[in-house]
Write an enzyme that holds these catalytic residues in place. Structure first.
Site, PDB file in Angstrom:
ATOM      1  N   HIS A  23       0.830  -1.203   0.000  1.00 24.81           N
ATOM      2  CA  HIS A  23       0.000   0.000   0.000  1.00 24.81           C
ATOM      3  C   HIS A  23       0.865   1.253   0.000  1.00 24.81           C
ATOM      4  O   HIS A  23       2.004   1.260   0.456  1.00 24.81           O
ATOM      5  CB  HIS A  23      -0.960   0.005   1.194  1.00 24.81           C
ATOM      6  CG  HIS A  23      -0.276   0.075   2.523  1.00 24.81           C
ATOM      7  ND1 HIS A  23       0.199   1.247   3.066  1.00 24.81           N
ATOM      8  CD2 HIS A  23       0.008  -0.895   3.419  1.00 24.81           C
ATOM      9  CE1 HIS A  23       0.746   1.004   4.240  1.00 24.81           C
ATOM     10  NE2 HIS A  23       0.643  -0.299   4.482  1.00 24.81           N
ATOM     11  N   GLU A 136      -0.813  -8.213   6.470  1.00 27.32           N
ATOM     12  CA  GLU A 136       0.475  -8.368   7.150  1.00 27.32           C
ATOM     13  C   GLU A 136       0.277  -8.774   8.604  1.00 27.32           C
ATOM     14  O   GLU A 136       0.952  -9.648   9.123  1.00 27.32           O
ATOM     15  CB  GLU A 136       1.234  -7.041   7.065  1.00 27.32           C
ATOM     16  CG  GLU A 136       2.588  -7.071   7.695  1.00 27.32           C
ATOM     17  CD  GLU A 136       3.295  -5.723   7.565  1.00 27.32           C
ATOM     18  OE1 GLU A 136       4.472  -5.677   7.906  1.00 27.32           O
ATOM     19  OE2 GLU A 136       2.679  -4.736   7.134  1.00 27.32           O
TER      20      GLU A 136
END
Length: 171
Positions: A23, A136
């Protein structure tokens, strides 16, 4: 197929190329880079992109299109977090959403996640799927906790959330 010394190459036409994109800059990254404890701040729940993050998205989008890579992408998979969805639809989505074509569903509605960003079209873009296993961390910090799938479905109507579990990690 030529297999020598125990090494064998699989025919390229049967291979898939995978590109991994992290991102763009999220609001949590700004303070978190200065002080790691800032990631504990509940203000950063499901952090959205910063203006610099959107600039990074625009730059990657330009590269993906100018290189012709966009024509080789069959599927985009992103985690179901605001910043990753914003990055994915911003990079791989269609041009700006006008709303005048009733048969075209937006990938992202205007101002999704308080982004002050225009809506993004799903026209001429690869399918985007949100998958839980792309995350994550699963809720370690407030920025890693996410909204409910129904909230995301409203904000990202053309994204497939079938691989995102129905729970919300806001609790």
């Amino acid at each position: 197929m030529d297999c020598t010394a125990g090494t064998c190459l699989f025919p390229l036409h049967r291979c898939k190329t995978i590109h991994l994109v992290r991102h763009a800059q999220g609001i949590h990254n700004v303070e978190g880079d200065k002080n790691y404890k800032a990631y504990l701040n509940p203000e950063y729940f499901d952090a959205h992109l910063t203006p610099l993050g959107w600039e990074q998205v625009d730059n990657l989008r330009k590269h993906v299109h100018s290189s012709g890579l966009i024509n080789k992408i069959d599927l985009v998979i992103a985690s179901p977090l605001m910043r990753t969805l914003q990055t994915a639809v911003g990079v791989f989505g269609g041009e700006g959403y006008s709303g005048d074509k009733t048969d075209v569903v937006p990938l992202m509605v205007a101002n999704a996640g308080n982004s002050f960003h225009a809506a993004i079209s799903s026209l001429n873009c690869p399918p985007i799927v949100a998958g839980e296993l792309c995350r994550e961390h699963l809720g370690v910090h407030p920025c890693d906790r996410r909204r409910s799938v129904s909230e995301y479905q409203f904000l990202f109507p053309a994204v497939d959330f079938s691989l995102a579990s129905a729970y919300t990690s806001s609790a």
